[in-house]
Design a protein around this motif. Structure first.
Motif, PDB file in Angstrom:
ATOM      1  N   LYS A 243      14.351   3.857 -11.224  1.00 26.12           N
ATOM      2  CA  LYS A 243      14.253   3.352  -9.845  1.00 26.12           C
ATOM      3  C   LYS A 243      14.566   4.429  -8.805  1.00 26.12           C
ATOM      4  O   LYS A 243      15.621   5.055  -8.856  1.00 26.12           O
ATOM      5  CB  LYS A 243      15.219   2.185  -9.685  1.00 26.12           C
ATOM      6  CG  LYS A 243      15.151   1.516  -8.343  1.00 26.12           C
ATOM      7  CD  LYS A 243      16.028   0.283  -8.366  1.00 26.12           C
ATOM      8  CE  LYS A 243      16.241  -0.263  -6.989  1.00 26.12           C
ATOM      9  NZ  LYS A 243      17.074  -1.445  -7.000  1.00 26.12           N
ATOM     10  N   ARG A 244      13.660   4.640  -7.892  1.00 27.78           N
ATOM     11  CA  ARG A 244      13.856   5.597  -6.794  1.00 27.78           C
ATOM     12  C   ARG A 244      12.843   5.324  -5.694  1.00 27.78           C
ATOM     13  O   ARG A 244      11.944   4.505  -5.854  1.00 27.78           O
ATOM     14  CB  ARG A 244      13.748   7.038  -7.293  1.00 27.78           C
ATOM     15  CG  ARG A 244      12.387   7.415  -7.826  1.00 27.78           C
ATOM     16  CD  ARG A 244      12.434   8.665  -8.656  1.00 27.78           C
ATOM     17  NE  ARG A 244      13.095   8.445  -9.929  1.00 27.78           N
ATOM     18  CZ  ARG A 244      13.826   9.393 -10.552  1.00 27.78           C
ATOM     19  NH1 ARG A 244      13.987  10.572 -10.022  1.00 27.78           N
ATOM     20  NH2 ARG A 244      14.362   9.145 -11.727  1.00 27.78           N
ATOM     21  N   ASP A 245      12.982   6.057  -4.606  1.00 24.34           N
ATOM     22  CA  ASP A 245      12.087   5.949  -3.461  1.00 24.34           C
ATOM     23  C   ASP A 245      10.628   6.190  -3.904  1.00 24.34           C
ATOM     24  O   ASP A 245      10.368   7.057  -4.734  1.00 24.34           O
ATOM     25  CB  ASP A 245      12.523   7.052  -2.484  1.00 24.34           C
ATOM     26  CG  ASP A 245      11.947   6.838  -1.122  1.00 24.34           C
ATOM     27  OD1 ASP A 245      12.660   6.257  -0.300  1.00 24.34           O
ATOM     28  OD2 ASP A 245      10.799   7.253  -0.878  1.00 24.34           O
ATOM     29  N   LYS A 246       9.691   5.430  -3.322  1.00 29.47           N
ATOM     30  CA  LYS A 246       8.287   5.577  -3.730  1.00 29.47           C
ATOM     31  C   LYS A 246       7.752   6.991  -3.487  1.00 29.47           C
ATOM     32  O   LYS A 246       6.868   7.463  -4.205  1.00 29.47           O
ATOM     33  CB  LYS A 246       7.410   4.533  -3.030  1.00 29.47           C
ATOM     34  CG  LYS A 246       7.577   3.150  -3.657  1.00 29.47           C
ATOM     35  CD  LYS A 246       6.700   2.094  -3.026  1.00 29.47           C
ATOM     36  CE  LYS A 246       6.857   0.778  -3.804  1.00 29.47           C
ATOM     37  NZ  LYS A 246       6.244  -0.376  -3.148  1.00 29.47           N
ATOM     38  N   ALA A 247       8.292   7.669  -2.463  1.00 29.64           N
ATOM     39  CA  ALA A 247       7.855   9.052  -2.203  1.00 29.64           C
ATOM     40  C   ALA A 247       8.232   9.945  -3.379  1.00 29.64           C
ATOM     41  O   ALA A 247       7.472  10.826  -3.788  1.00 29.64           O
ATOM     42  CB  ALA A 247       8.505   9.568  -0.922  1.00 29.64           C
ATOM     43  N   GLU A 248       9.408   9.675  -3.932  1.00 25.54           N
ATOM     44  CA  GLU A 248       9.856  10.491  -5.079  1.00 25.54           C
ATOM     45  C   GLU A 248       9.067  10.173  -6.328  1.00 25.54           C
ATOM     46  O   GLU A 248       8.737  11.062  -7.109  1.00 25.54           O
ATOM     47  CB  GLU A 248      11.340  10.254  -5.337  1.00 25.54           C
ATOM     48  CG  GLU A 248      12.219  11.105  -4.463  1.00 25.54           C
ATOM     49  CD  GLU A 248      13.630  11.167  -5.015  1.00 25.54           C
ATOM     50  OE1 GLU A 248      13.800  11.618  -6.158  1.00 25.54           O
ATOM     51  OE2 GLU A 248      14.533  10.723  -4.304  1.00 25.54           O
ATOM     52  N   VAL A 249       8.760   8.896  -6.511  1.00 28.91           N
ATOM     53  CA  VAL A 249       7.930   8.511  -7.661  1.00 28.91           C
ATOM     54  C   VAL A 249       6.590   9.254  -7.547  1.00 28.91           C
ATOM     55  O   VAL A 249       6.081   9.823  -8.520  1.00 28.91           O
ATOM     56  CB  VAL A 249       7.710   6.975  -7.703  1.00 28.91           C
ATOM     57  CG1 VAL A 249       6.684   6.587  -8.758  1.00 28.91           C
ATOM     58  CG2 VAL A 249       9.028   6.253  -7.950  1.00 28.91           C
ATOM     59  N   ALA A 250       6.053   9.277  -6.322  1.00 31.15           N
ATOM     60  CA  ALA A 250       4.766   9.956  -6.099  1.00 31.15           C
ATOM     61  C   ALA A 250       4.882  11.446  -6.417  1.00 31.15           C
ATOM     62  O   ALA A 250       4.009  12.025  -7.063  1.00 31.15           O
ATOM     63  CB  ALA A 250       4.317   9.744  -4.656  1.00 31.15           C
ATOM     64  N   SER A 251       5.986  12.074  -6.003  1.00 28.70           N
ATOM     65  CA  SER A 251       6.168  13.513  -6.268  1.00 28.70           C
ATOM     66  C   SER A 251       6.154  13.780  -7.767  1.00 28.70           C
ATOM     67  O   SER A 251       5.521  14.738  -8.227  1.00 28.70           O
ATOM     68  CB  SER A 251       7.505  14.012  -5.727  1.00 28.70           C
ATOM     69  OG  SER A 251       7.524  13.899  -4.347  1.00 28.70           O
ATOM     70  N   ILE A 252       6.840  12.929  -8.513  1.00 28.34           N
ATOM     71  CA  ILE A 252       6.910  13.137  -9.972  1.00 28.34           C
ATOM     72  C   ILE A 252       5.518  12.981 -10.593  1.00 28.34           C
ATOM     73  O   ILE A 252       5.096  13.785 -11.430  1.00 28.34           O
ATOM     74  CB  ILE A 252       7.930  12.162 -10.613  1.00 28.34           C
ATOM     75  CG1 ILE A 252       9.335  12.466 -10.088  1.00 28.34           C
ATOM     76  CG2 ILE A 252       7.891  12.235 -12.137  1.00 28.34           C
ATOM     77  CD1 ILE A 252      10.397  11.447 -10.445  1.00 28.34           C
ATOM     78  N   LEU A 253       4.792  11.973 -10.126  1.00 25.33           N
ATOM     79  CA  LEU A 253       3.452  11.754 -10.681  1.00 25.33           C
ATOM     80  C   LEU A 253       2.514  12.915 -10.354  1.00 25.33           C
ATOM     81  O   LEU A 253       1.755  13.375 -11.200  1.00 25.33           O
ATOM     82  CB  LEU A 253       2.870  10.451 -10.125  1.00 25.33           C
ATOM     83  CG  LEU A 253       3.334   9.181 -10.840  1.00 25.33           C
ATOM     84  CD1 LEU A 253       2.978   7.941 -10.042  1.00 25.33           C
ATOM     85  CD2 LEU A 253       2.692   9.109 -12.223  1.00 25.33           C
TER      86      LEU A 253
ATOM     87  N   GLY B 129       0.807  -1.218   0.000  1.00 24.06           N
ATOM     88  CA  GLY B 129       0.000   0.000   0.000  1.00 24.06           C
ATOM     89  C   GLY B 129       0.839   1.267   0.000  1.00 24.06           C
ATOM     90  O   GLY B 129       0.313   2.386  -0.029  1.00 24.06           O
ATOM     91  N   LEU B 130       2.178   1.104   0.019  1.00 30.74           N
ATOM     92  CA  LEU B 130       3.046   2.267   0.191  1.00 30.74           C
ATOM     93  C   LEU B 130       2.997   3.249  -0.989  1.00 30.74           C
ATOM     94  O   LEU B 130       2.914   4.468  -0.778  1.00 30.74           O
ATOM     95  CB  LEU B 130       4.493   1.798   0.420  1.00 30.74           C
ATOM     96  CG  LEU B 130       5.510   2.891   0.710  1.00 30.74           C
ATOM     97  CD1 LEU B 130       5.134   3.671   1.975  1.00 30.74           C
ATOM     98  CD2 LEU B 130       6.913   2.301   0.876  1.00 30.74           C
ATOM     99  N   GLN B 131       3.001   2.728  -2.223  1.00 28.49           N
ATOM    100  CA  GLN B 131       3.006   3.647  -3.366  1.00 28.49           C
ATOM    101  C   GLN B 131       1.714   4.479  -3.422  1.00 28.49           C
ATOM    102  O   GLN B 131       1.762   5.690  -3.622  1.00 28.49           O
ATOM    103  CB  GLN B 131       3.216   2.880  -4.678  1.00 28.49           C
ATOM    104  CG  GLN B 131       3.376   3.784  -5.893  1.00 28.49           C
ATOM    105  CD  GLN B 131       4.605   4.683  -5.786  1.00 28.49           C
ATOM    106  OE1 GLN B 131       5.704   4.273  -6.051  1.00 28.49           O
ATOM    107  NE2 GLN B 131       4.399   5.944  -5.392  1.00 28.49           N
ATOM    108  N   GLY B 132       0.593   3.820  -3.179  1.00 30.59           N
ATOM    109  CA  GLY B 132      -0.686   4.542  -3.196  1.00 30.59           C
ATOM    110  C   GLY B 132      -0.747   5.545  -2.053  1.00 30.59           C
ATOM    111  O   GLY B 132      -1.228   6.675  -2.216  1.00 30.59           O
ATOM    112  N   TYR B 133      -0.241   5.130  -0.891  1.00 29.16           N
ATOM    113  CA  TYR B 133      -0.232   6.032   0.264  1.00 29.16           C
ATOM    114  C   TYR B 133       0.612   7.269  -0.032  1.00 29.16           C
ATOM    115  O   TYR B 133       0.201   8.400   0.240  1.00 29.16           O
ATOM    116  CB  TYR B 133       0.306   5.289   1.497  1.00 29.16           C
ATOM    117  CG  TYR B 133       0.676   6.219   2.625  1.00 29.16           C
ATOM    118  CD1 TYR B 133      -0.300   6.892   3.341  1.00 29.16           C
ATOM    119  CD2 TYR B 133       2.021   6.461   2.936  1.00 29.16           C
ATOM    120  CE1 TYR B 133       0.038   7.774   4.345  1.00 29.16           C
ATOM    121  CE2 TYR B 133       2.362   7.339   3.944  1.00 29.16           C
ATOM    122  CZ  TYR B 133       1.374   7.995   4.646  1.00 29.16           C
ATOM    123  OH  TYR B 133       1.709   8.883   5.626  1.00 29.16           O
TER     124      TYR B 133
END
Ligand code: CTP
Length: 402
Positions: free
Chosen positions: A375-385, A210-214
């Motif tokens: 590849k990077r931290d899920k928080a960073e992926v979320a920021s980009i999205l 659930g981390l990426q969605g969170y």
């Protein structure tokens, strides 16, 4: 040009302090005024001169100075700022603020502040995980402080784990979003696995954390988008500021989604179980050599929303967790599920995707335009999205900062 936003930047002692120079340069180039306070230890890592050269502004030391107090006292300084950012934030300052300390210049400013305060912690992984620090962090979050990071990675001390200061990009993104609050937009995000019970003690589920969605919901929330997170059974630690509906089964997730429509943006990051069983009321006994369980297909929540004739959000984003032929299968799903974007991720690689802190995804848009986020931290992926989402909704960050 008059500077319209003001940041009071507090730099405490940590090796990550040197990275803050880039952040100051970036803020100043966007016409944001930055005043800085350095602790004594921070001065070991960056010099007041390098900071004042970049910020073109006053640099304060963490001490009461009769001349500076005459010019601008600690109360006036805390009123002057639109927000306060502490980066890097050591375990020590986190402890001081959590406990309302007033024993130096910085602590009195924080105590007297009536503004949003952001912290970007940076420390050794064991210090971060220590119960004492975690209690302090929980106290801060419950009092509306915003923590940015820390992220997971190689630490300056040579150890590996959580404690690395969030990237400058992520810090900047969070701060700019705070200035760009756009309460007009509403979003929902599904995340986590679902659980389909076979009997009262057994269930079918999957590996999703659930981390990426969170993280997506968190970043959208920080961007000022009014966000509802519909979260399946997940053990991740969540911030108090996030509006969460907890669900267990796919049917409950569907009901929660229906209840929270309409929205402008809907992101379906949940790994929804495709099938449910007829749950038995009593624990199944092993009377025979074999057991057959009849499975019934669950409704596709994403498809239900993306094909809704009156409540379809303006942007519908799906995820495609695949182990092979990732782009091909993701493109198929984009079409079949009628979404606008699909985020494809490889769940065969254990260092990314399910149950990992990192992710590597490709954003595929209708029309098949593909953008890869390495590849990077899920928080960073979320920021980009979220940045991409804001761009779609024409929330031009730089424009609204001025
Ligand atoms: N999804 C959903 N409701 C379901 C099943 C999936 O909302 N009942 C959403 C997921 O949240 C994700 C997307 O559909 O955004 C794709 O999910 P995935 O599990 O990858 O695909 P499936 O449709 O289940 O296809 P398959 O298992 O055959 O790969």
């Amino acid at each position: 040009m008059e500077k319209t936003k003001k940041i009071l930047l507090i730099i405490t002692g940590g090796i990550a302090a040197y990275k803050i120079l880039d952040l100051i340069r970036s803020f100043v180039s966007q016409n944001i005024e930055v005043k800085t306070i350095l602790t004594k230890t921070a001065e070991e890592f960056v010099t007041p001169l390098s900071i004042s050269s970049l910020s073109k502004n006053k640099v304060y030391r963490n001490q009461f100075d009769i001349n500076e107090e005459a010019e601008m006292d600690h109360i006036a300084l805390s009123r002057w700022a639109d927000l306060i950012l502490i980066a890097p934030a050591t375990a020590n300052i986190i402890e001081n603020i959590a406990n309302g300390s007033a024993n130096d210049f910085i602590n009195t400013i924080i105590l007297a502040s009536n503004k949003k305060i952001f912290l970007a912690p940076a420390m050794n992984v064991k210090m971060w995980e220590n119960e004492a620090t975690q209690i302090n962090v929980t106290k801060l979050e419950s009092r509306n402080f915003i923590l940015i990071g820390p992220s997971i990675g190689q630490l300056a001390c040579g150890e590996y784990g959580e404690g690395r200061m969030a990237s400058i990009n992520e810090i900047e993104f969070t701060i700019k979003n705070h200035f760009n609050k756009n309460k007009k937009l509403k979003a929902l995000v599904t995340a986590g696995p679902t659980r389909e019970y076979i009997d009262p003690v057994r269930y079918i589920s999957n590996e999703s954390s659930g981390l990426q969605g969170y993280q997506l919901a968190k970043k959208m929330n920080e961007a000022g988008i009014q966000t509802k997170l519909i979260l399946g059974p997940s053990k991740i630690k969540v911030d108090q500021g996030i509006d969460i509906v907890r669900v267990t089964t796919a049917n409950e997730m569907l009901d929660a989604v229906k209840e929270n429509l309409p929205v402008d943006i809907a992101i379906f990051a949940a790994a929804v179980a495709d099938f449910r069983t007829n749950q038995k009321d009593f624990k199944i006994k092993k009377n025979n050599d074999e057991l057959s369980i009849k499975l019934h297909e669950n409704k596709d929540i994403l498809k239900f929303v993306s094909t809704h004739n009156s409540l379809r959000p303006k942007l519908v984003v799906g995820f495609a967790a695949e182990t092979n032929d990732i782009i091909k299968f993701a493109k198929d799903k984009l079409g079949k599920k009628h979404c606008d974007w699909i985020i494809a991720n490889d769940v065969s690689d254990k260092s990314i995707g399910f149950n990992s802190h990192n992710n590597e995804v490709s954003i595929i848009q209708k029309g098949n335009d593909i953008e890869k986020i390495t590849k990077r931290d899920k928080a960073e992926v979320a920021s980009i999205l979220v940045k991409k989402i804001l761009k779609k909704f024409s929330v031009n960050e730089n424009k609204s900062l001025n």
